[in-house]
Design an enzyme around this catalytic site. Structure first.
Site, PDB file in Angstrom:
ATOM      1  N   SER A 148      21.398  15.162   9.144  1.00  0.00           N
ATOM      2  CA  SER A 148      20.035  14.941   8.650  1.00  0.00           C
ATOM      3  C   SER A 148      19.789  15.727   7.370  1.00  0.00           C
ATOM      4  O   SER A 148      19.149  15.239   6.436  1.00  0.00           O
ATOM      5  CB  SER A 148      19.021  15.411   9.703  1.00  0.00           C
ATOM      6  N   PHE A 174      31.929  10.982  11.394  1.00  0.00           N
ATOM      7  CA  PHE A 174      31.212   9.776  11.844  1.00  0.00           C
ATOM      8  C   PHE A 174      31.310   8.657  10.801  1.00  0.00           C
ATOM      9  O   PHE A 174      30.397   7.837  10.686  1.00  0.00           O
ATOM     10  CB  PHE A 174      29.721  10.044  12.116  1.00  0.00           C
ATOM     11  N   GLU A 279      19.759   0.566   3.275  1.00  0.00           N
ATOM     12  CA  GLU A 279      20.484   0.680   4.553  1.00  0.00           C
ATOM     13  C   GLU A 279      19.504   0.678   5.727  1.00  0.00           C
ATOM     14  O   GLU A 279      19.740   0.046   6.765  1.00  0.00           O
ATOM     15  CB  GLU A 279      21.285   1.999   4.519  1.00  0.00           C
ATOM     16  N   GLN A 373      16.942  -3.600  33.271  1.00  0.00           N
ATOM     17  CA  GLN A 373      16.124  -3.542  34.481  1.00  0.00           C
ATOM     18  C   GLN A 373      15.912  -4.945  35.071  1.00  0.00           C
ATOM     19  O   GLN A 373      16.047  -5.148  36.284  1.00  0.00           O
ATOM     20  CB  GLN A 373      14.763  -2.895  34.145  1.00  0.00           C
ATOM     21  N   HIS A 375      17.780  -7.469  34.760  1.00  0.00           N
ATOM     22  CA  HIS A 375      19.047  -7.971  35.304  1.00  0.00           C
ATOM     23  C   HIS A 375      19.424  -7.281  36.622  1.00  0.00           C
ATOM     24  O   HIS A 375      20.401  -7.687  37.265  1.00  0.00           O
ATOM     25  CB  HIS A 375      20.190  -7.748  34.303  1.00  0.00           C
TER      26      HIS A 375
END
Ligand code: FAD
Length: 416
Positions: A148, A174, A279, A373, A375
């Site tokens: 961040s 990452f 982005e 939930q 499902h």
């Protein structure tokens, strides 16, 4: 002419026409969807295990899908920003979040700064083959000790006057496409105290002008990934987005010529903050599309699955869950479209882009969770793929700026 009877009789199934899209956009949508369902979706399960193959870039380049909104002089289709929204939305039909992310890194994260700030040589060397799909790009901002806090990065590029080169040392983590990429758009510090002069949380551009000088001293580079000293250290294992490759990278005395500088020396922080806006907006569009996709699948399920003698969708509780989800999705979609319209028309609506990213990411995760939930046990099973959608969508609240950072940017935009 519409009669009163027509007005009073709602047509819920009517083809929805969104104000930003023309017939050409809808034709594009059709052809992207056909391609995605025919050529990508059948591989989704395999690619969850192995990551998607590089031929996807070449095939999509061949079809013109990697340069929909890019200038024709560099091999793009010369379309508007809405064309890239269409691609982001239709990729949801691949049911493979990691694939959509790997492609978005190419089209909406790494390419825009090359086209916006690059020299003609850089555009010819990297943008043209990237649009063609023969070269793969990645973007390196995040480091093991700074995500961040972009201004807190440690990767240094030191100018070696004798050789007129920069020497780069540091690491990035990452990094999507990091294992397959031919080049990285790399964020570095070219002044040792860059970022350290800041106060508070240098999380975004929405800061008072007086503090902006604190963000000088960062520089972007285009670093070929086959240079000596570039080390692809580790393939990182993740909660979701399994079809994408995510790398830990090291840069050890990597030497690049001055011509590898992307944009202005010392202005890299501003360049990357500009990049982040596109982005985030495209990420928001993708999140809404992902939410819609899981909603549609779950709606079908709720009509077919029976309990206590009726389709579960006919229980009021379940019906209201759908109503809540649909309202959230539609709200997020309209925020994305209105913001995209402003973006397309020359505005730079950072606050609304940030709101769209925050809201779309949040509701997408809420929707996917509710769909698990609905499902029941099947929602928890791999076979149904609903749990995968939740895992993939969960990234949206972290990647490209966390919810907390989005809130901070919005709050600061009011002078707080
Ligand atoms: C799968 C995946 C793919 C990615 N792809 C890329 C890529 O291709 N390129 C790239 O450069 N990066 C990439 N990222 C990195 C991503 O953008 C960062 O993870 C993200 O920006 C958050 O940074 P961080 O992980 O260092 O978290 P941190 O910054 O350490 O944050 C940790 C927590 O603290 C909170 N926090 C931090 N600062 C503040 C503050 N000022 N106020 C309130 N709360 C705060 C955060 O919101 C978060 O909850 C990827 C990440 C993932 C998981």
């Amino acid at each position: 002419m519409t009669s009163t009877a027509d007005v009073l009789k709602p047509d819920f199934a009517a083809q929805r026409k969104q104000f930003i899209f023309t017939d050409e956009h809808e034709q594009l949508r059709e052809s992207v969807r056909r391609f995605v369902i025919k050529e990508l979706r059948p591989h989704a399960e395999d690619w969850e295990e192995t990551t998607f193959p590089d031929w996807v870039f070449e095939r999509m380049g061949e079809l013109g899908f990697l340069g929909l909104d890019k200038p024709e002089q560099y091999g793009g289709q010369g379309g508007d920003y809405y064309a890239s929204l269409v691609l982001a939305e239709e990729m949801a039909h691949a049911h493979c979040g990691g694939l959509a992310m790997g492609l978005a890194v190419q089209t909406d994260m790494a390419l825009p700064p090359i086209l916006a700030f690059g020299t003609e040589e850089q555009k010819q060397e990297w943008a043209v083959p990237a649009i063609r799909g023969t070269r793969i790009l990645c973007l390196g901002i995040t480091e093991p000790d700074a995500g961040s806090d972009v201004a807190g990065i440690k990767t240094r590029a030191v100018y070696d006057e004798a050789n007129r080169e920069y020497v780069i040392n540091g690491s990035k983590t990452f990094i999507t496409n990091g294992h397959r990429a031919h080049v990285i758009v790399l964020v570095t510090k070219t002044e040792s105290d860059a970022g350290r002069r800041t106060t508070g949380t240098p999380s975004d551009q929405a800061r008072p002008d007086a503090e902006r000088s604190h963000f000088e001293g960062f520089t972007l580079f285009l670093v070929p990934m086959d240079l000596p000293g570039v080390i692809r250290e580790k393939r990182l294992q993740k909660l979701g987005m399994h079809a994408s490759d995510t790398a830990l990278l090291a840069f050890q005395d990597v030497r690049v010529p001055e011509s590898a500088v992307l944009g202005q020396v010392g202005r890299g922080f501003y360049h990357i903050m500009w990049e982040l806006q596109g982005e985030r907006l495209i990420g928001a569009a993708g999140a809404v599309a992902g939410a819609q996709h899981v909603f549609d699948r779950t709606l079908q399920y709720a009509k077919e699955r029976h309990a206590f003698g009726r389709a579960i969708g006919h229980f009021q509780v379940i019906r209201h869950k759908f109503a809540e989800m649909a309202t959230k999705i539609e709200t997020a979609r309209q925020l994305v479209y209105t913001t995209a319209w402003r973006f397309q028309n020359g505005e730079y609506p950072v606050r609304e882009i940030t709101m769209a990213k925050l809201y779309a990411a949040r509701i997408a995760v809420e929707v996917a969770d509710e769909c698990i939930q609905i499902h029941g046990g099947n929602g928890y099973m791999k076979e149904y793929g609903i749990e995968r959608t939740w895992r993939d969508l969960r990234l949206n609240r972290i990647g490209a700026g966390t919810d907390e950072i989005m809130l901070d940017v919005i709050g600061r935009s009011y002078g707080l």
